[in-house]
Design a protein around this motif. Sequence first.
Motif, mmCIF file in Angstrom:
data_model
loop_
_atom_site.group_PDB
_atom_site.id
_atom_site.type_symbol
_atom_site.label_atom_id
_atom_site.label_comp_id
_atom_site.label_asym_id
_atom_site.label_seq_id
_atom_site.Cartn_x
_atom_site.Cartn_y
_atom_site.Cartn_z
ATOM 1 N N GLN A 26 13.181 -25.147 -20.720
ATOM 2 C CA GLN A 26 12.020 -24.582 -20.025
ATOM 3 C C GLN A 26 12.452 -23.622 -18.919
ATOM 4 O OE1 GLN A 26 8.661 -25.039 -20.882
ATOM 5 N NE2 GLN A 26 9.716 -25.896 -22.655
ATOM 6 N N ILE A 43 7.962 -30.140 -19.740
ATOM 7 C CA ILE A 43 7.081 -29.031 -19.353
ATOM 8 C C ILE A 43 6.414 -29.349 -18.019
ATOM 9 C CG2 ILE A 43 4.916 -27.858 -19.933
ATOM 10 C CD1 ILE A 43 5.808 -27.902 -22.870
ATOM 11 N N LYS A 75 7.521 -27.466 -14.306
ATOM 12 C CA LYS A 75 6.525 -26.774 -13.473
ATOM 13 C C LYS A 75 6.577 -27.305 -12.045
ATOM 14 C CE LYS A 75 3.264 -25.637 -17.197
ATOM 15 N NZ LYS A 75 1.930 -25.933 -17.788
ATOM 16 N N ASP A 84 -1.553 -31.482 -21.846
ATOM 17 C CA ASP A 84 -1.206 -30.332 -20.997
ATOM 18 C C ASP A 84 -0.167 -29.441 -21.684
ATOM 19 O OD1 ASP A 84 -2.941 -31.214 -19.082
ATOM 20 O OD2 ASP A 84 -1.409 -32.007 -17.729
ATOM 21 N N SER A 119 -1.920 -27.467 -24.174
ATOM 22 C CA SER A 119 -2.661 -26.407 -23.488
ATOM 23 C C SER A 119 -1.735 -25.247 -23.128
ATOM 24 C CB SER A 119 -3.321 -26.979 -22.237
ATOM 25 O OG SER A 119 -3.995 -25.972 -21.504
ATOM 26 N N THR A 120 -0.509 -25.565 -22.719
ATOM 27 C CA THR A 120 0.491 -24.533 -22.439
ATOM 28 C C THR A 120 0.767 -23.714 -23.694
ATOM 29 O OG1 THR A 120 1.551 -25.843 -20.710
ATOM 30 C CG2 THR A 120 2.889 -24.143 -21.754
ATOM 31 N N SER A 178 -1.988 -21.257 -24.156
ATOM 32 C CA SER A 178 -1.855 -20.177 -23.176
ATOM 33 C C SER A 178 -0.770 -19.182 -23.586
ATOM 34 C CB SER A 178 -1.541 -20.766 -21.806
ATOM 35 O OG SER A 178 -1.280 -19.756 -20.861
#
Length: 593
Positions: A420, A528, A532, A576, A579-580, A583
Amino acid sequence: MSIQTRAEQLEQDTWDLTSLFADAADWEAATEVMKQRIAEAPGLKGSLEKGKDSFLATMRWYEETGILLERIYNWAFLGYASDASDNTNVRRYSLSASLLSQLSAAMAFFDPELLGIADEIIDGYLNDEDFAPYRVFIEKARRFKAHVLSEGEERLLALQSEVASTPRSTFSDLTNVDFDFGEIDGKPLTQSSLSSFLMQEDRAVRERAYKQFYAVYESSKHAIARLYEGQVKQDIFQAKARGYESCREMAMFPDNVPVSVYDNLIKAVHDALPTLHRYYRMRAKLLGLEKLSHWDVYVPLVKGVTSITPYEEAVSMIGAALAPLGSEYVQTITDGLTKDRWVDRYENKGKRSGAFSSGTFTSKPYILLNYKEDVLRDVFTVAHEGGHSMHSYYSAKNNPYFNYDYTIFEAEVASTFNEQLLAKYMIDHATDDRMKAYIIGKQIDDIVATLFRQTMFAEYEMIIHREAEAGVPITLELLRSEYRKLLELYFGDAVSFAEESDLEGLRIPHFYSPFYVYKYATGLSASIALSKKVLNGTEQDRQSYLAFLRSGGSLYPIESLRKAGVDMQKEEPVRDALSTFSSLLDQAGSLLS
């Protein structure tokens, strides 16, 4: 592009195994010591019940013996992995596996004896500071009380363990050594190089490589199906013998991870399949195809961008990307990947395909690669395996022997976390929008490969084991039909499959480590979230992540990750991550429009 023999590899491109043993003679001498210790083991029977001092002496003996056997096994395993065509390596690996089985049989009394001691006595021992190095191990061992058998039964299971590995080792030898996939345009087609061919822009080359590769599996499909059937039957035997309700429960019990985590993962991914199908439709459009074939799903989304990254340059880039973790982390990993020779870098004949990290409590955390400088994914593989090895490095430095071996559930966080950070660095330093889109496309493909694909594998394992546990015969036809159903479910109507496409289910080596692959998906989801936090959060977030690496196996994985900042018993981390993915699809679509 001929494949080198092992002897043709440059020394600096191979790992330095002297942190295990100075040479073969040193290893042979250690095996003789190990044989003596195995002979001593039965004499320790009853020692746990003779009071605190005797109990403690036995634990220290077990620790010393475990460290020695770990070194013996790892040295032999790494030699075998680097060249399984060398009969000397095969002999040593077989001997080390035999020693492991013999010690397990000789120590068959240990678990039943430990679990037979009254709780109040054990609690008293564990309050003694002398027992601190063994406290977590003993507490975890006692959790298995319902699944530990009598001494005689434990001895039989230990003796059987060497035979139990036959499906796995036979599959490995067959696919990595015996199979000859030929060449494509003068370049060797192998387990390792297939990915490179499937990323070629020339669709005809991709199709030829795909069909030529699976033709070899077609020729041995019945034998491989039998090997996997043997693995599943072995799993069922172990689960029944130890009193577990299912193979899946048995696999997840040591990590203390509830089965609901597995079920929640599959459910969340199923809910996100429309987004995955959108990705394949976008891929078809970008490639100018009405419908994708299976050999079209790995080629980079952005055409015309070449990436040549020599190994040393890859390490330098990785070091820069990991700067948020601090100078000590960066210095250690870059030295390990280069001058300290943790790594066996390039493909050679007889070498195991893929990549892995494997070290011991007292050695370097070694890494096997099959690095190819024209495959961008391989740069990420270096970062990935480097994450594993740094996890091992910190764990061994900060824990006693019995606590340092962390779970795979945690391991897949440390590895994909590094990926990442590398992706973020490469996107931020892309020279133009086309290169940025290329790297975002690579990140999208990684989520597809790790979160979606590994969940598909996990669902396949679950289905096949359930069928077998219900008494359904595990035939080649069943394996292929169930795998094809999942291919069609996960890829959707944007992809068409060839007759041989479901043979892919026969070539996944991780299926011989049952219920392992789901941890890739949960690991990526956790990484992930944690990456972040480290990139956008506070110094405390960074320290919490490093504390997670240092914790090793001192906690159960759900607890250690919760302390790092992510709760994997909840559905949010997986959702999540999905969802990333959505995006990133939007970003790629905007850049490529």
